[in-house]
Design a protein around this motif. Sequence first.
Motif, short mmCIF file in Angstrom:
data_model
loop_
_atom_site.label_atom_id
_atom_site.label_comp_id
_atom_site.label_asym_id
_atom_site.label_seq_id
_atom_site.Cartn_x
_atom_site.Cartn_y
_atom_site.Cartn_z
N ALA A 164 43.07 19.64 -0.46
CA ALA A 164 42.37 19.32 0.78
C ALA A 164 41.42 20.48 1.04
CB ALA A 164 43.36 19.20 1.91
N PRO A 165 40.23 20.19 1.54
CA PRO A 165 39.32 21.30 1.85
C PRO A 165 39.94 22.21 2.90
CG PRO A 165 38.54 19.22 2.77
CD PRO A 165 39.70 18.89 1.90
N ALA A 166 39.70 23.48 2.75
CA ALA A 166 40.22 24.42 3.74
C ALA A 166 39.63 24.08 5.11
CB ALA A 166 39.84 25.83 3.34
N ALA A 167 40.44 24.32 6.14
CA ALA A 167 39.95 24.05 7.49
C ALA A 167 38.73 24.93 7.73
CB ALA A 167 41.03 24.37 8.51
N THR A 168 37.67 24.34 8.25
CA THR A 168 36.45 25.12 8.47
C THR A 168 36.46 25.70 9.88
OG1 THR A 168 34.08 25.06 8.47
CG2 THR A 168 35.18 23.06 9.19
N ASN A 169 35.86 26.85 10.02
CA ASN A 169 35.73 27.37 11.39
C ASN A 169 34.25 27.47 11.79
OD1 ASN A 169 35.05 29.42 9.75
ND2 ASN A 169 36.78 30.75 10.30
N GLN A 170 33.43 26.78 10.96
CA GLN A 170 32.02 26.71 11.35
C GLN A 170 31.87 25.88 12.62
OE1 GLN A 170 29.94 25.04 8.04
NE2 GLN A 170 29.45 27.05 7.19
#
Lengths: 137, 740
Positions: free
Chosen positions: B555-561
């Motif tokens: 799963a893609p890492a959780a983004t904090n953008q």
Amino acid sequence: MADFDPRTDYPIGTRRPDLVRTPGGMALTDLTLEQLRRGAIPDDEFRTTPETLRMQAEVARTARRDQLADNLDRAAELAKVPNPVILEIYTALRPGRSSLEDLEQWARRLETDYDAPAIAGLVREAAAAYAARGLLA
Amino acid sequence: MTDSARARARLNRNLSLETIIEPQPDLGLVTMNGPNDPEPGLTIVDGTITAMDGKTADEFDLIDRFVSLRGIDLEVANEVMHLSDDEIALRLVDVSASRDELVRLSGGLTPAKLARVVGRLDPVEMMFALKKLRARRRPANQAHVTNRKESPALLAADAAEAAARGFAEIETTVGVARYAPFNAIALLVGSQVGRPGVLTQCAVEEKRNLELGMQGLTTYSETLSVYGTDAAMVDGDDTPWSKAFLASAYASRGIKVRFTSGSGSEALMGHAEGCSMLYLEARCLALIRATGSQGVQNGGISTVALPLSLPGGTKAILAENLVAAWLGLEVASGNDAIASHSPIRRTAKLMGQFLPGTDFVTSGYSAVPKYDNMFGGGNYDADDLDEWTTIQRDWQVDAGIEPLDEAQALAVRKQAAGAVQAVFRHLSFPEITDEEVAAAVVGYDSRDVPDRDRAADVDAADLVFAEELTGVDVARALDIAGYTAVAEAVLGMQRLRVSADYLQTSAIVGDDWRVESAVNDPNEYTGPGTGYRLEGERWEKLQSLPHRLDPGTLAPAATNQTAPITVLGDAGQGAGRDEVVIGVGPAFLGTLRATINGLEHEAVIGALVDGVRTAGGRPRLVRVRRTSDVAFIAHDAARLSGSGIGVGVQSKGTAVIHRADLEPLDNLELFSMAPVLTLDSYRAIGGNAAAYALGLRTSPVPAELDNYARVKHIVQTALLHARETADVEENAAPIEFTLR
């Protein structure tokens, strides 16, 4: 082999290497690459002996595998029989290869030349069976 | 030809290549409980057997005679022969009846009685009994390594890889008989590169076979075939006595021996005498035990396809493995030659041995591709290795093959091919070129390896016999060439023959040259929690498949953008019959930014909005925060919508069109196959939602169906959904937003 205990000394090569010898009397621990490099191991020393096979027979018998034990005892008798003779006896025992006299001769030779009464017994047993089933030469 | 398209489809399956027949007992074409099998019986007069299984002593054939003289424990016979079949069968599955006790009792049973008793068991009972009766604690496996060109470099490389994969024994054979010494040497050298202590053999004509062993080029043999009738036995140019002698001869040279037998051989040779395969096999096994062999390979072997053409074939083969184990023999349980064209049937059959575990689950797993297999093709081959190890992992069962990293495989292949090249050079055999070595390391099969001068090869191979070249000579050559560790291992194999410990039942050589046999490592299964269990380090090893993945990487890492959205505040109740509320999940355009098949969330929203607008609707965007369930997301959106129509879409892409007056788990349209949805799909979903809002007739959006999508993506689905669920805020109100 007074101090050999078939219940606890197996695997003999690991637990009682002191009891294992090559036909020429070398110890198992002498059969190393180092010794080989030095030319200290004569050809044909990497063979088992009647004594070792008798111990293995005891191990099998203690584990209640009587037929395997008998086989290993027969192997002990054959350990000193030369390769070509082994191959000759095998051929003689194949169907239709031998007369009753041939097989009896082998049996006697096994008893007198090689001290192999169990193998001789096997050969005589075969002779009787082949006679009954028409498998003699 | 049939009119039915379905029947035609089935005829196109591999199974239709097989011949499935009705039994014909007079030709021996019956698997077990044959109508002509004799009634079990035993008469003992003054310590001598005078009648057995329907024959008096003067009617005995060679096999009866040998078994009656050496194979039956008369005292035990008095104890058990009068018991009913069911009474004895019950003990086979009684967990409190120990293996030792059952093996003791088997010594008093005649072949007909053995077959009859085992015939009372159903397949699962047989598997349980086999698990209990296996001689060695730990199951193992045997590999077949051959190739059509008899390329020594390829043989060595394949033997090394097989050894590194955990096979305890490796067997080769020849296409051209004179190659035997070369193949034996290549196998010996290769196997010891892969793992010191792996036993090897080269199956050739009996006399040659014995010579190879005497010269220390092989350590075991299983060429001693026996058959269940005299006529078949004599056709095989042997008798029980010649075989018994041979067994002793091998043992006298410190060579491990296992006999071979198997259902169907007598019928195939035209000498079944009207008896069932299992009864004849029971005769073979009683004979094998009587000769003093420590073990047997059985379970059809090269004739396996014949019992499989008959009713109960798979079961009868399991039954014969069971009889062998019951008699106390080491069992290498078949699964070597191709049993069926159908992979489903092959594996269904395999489970009978794979799940209970036998001393050697196969009598030869083809460690090479089928093209190069000279033993009947290989029921399983090099291409199937990852499946095999995965199935072990699925069942948490040890069937004797370890996973191996590609880099390790290449390393041992390279070393082995190089080592045998050095041995050939030192012993002045025809050269193995660097090109051959390189091809043997990475090639698929022998077609990728350069041709050799076969005339020169066989001439040189003859010298191995003529000059009685030994395993010690091979060790010396390796040492001189600088392959010290391999030389040590080859010498270790020679030393094994001196102590002869591996002549005991079911012996293999484990790490540090420790002989593991039924004597010092017996199967002592007595119920749950006992016996061999795949646990601890070994289970860690067998589950560590090279192709396994860390779920964290899927799963893609959780983004904090910062999300490209403007939050407008709590979402209020909408008005207007043309409104469609598009509700997204808690992580949508938050910690997640794309669907399971990689569609950017912004683009998905864009397509939905575009679809709604094009169809005349008016979209409004909300994020549902209280749930990650797509039905509730959609239903919450619908309830906020002025038209009562909403679309719910999860971060992974699953979408639903909903209406406020429906039950939450009901819906108008559900698009559960997120991996097959495209932006066009979302546009069409938006369009249909608008049509529902405006009260127009509309056809459901055609849903793509890919029945493998779930299997393929189920892990990612679980991971993405877990992320979405982690972002759920209980009781939080939906918020309205726009795209920036």
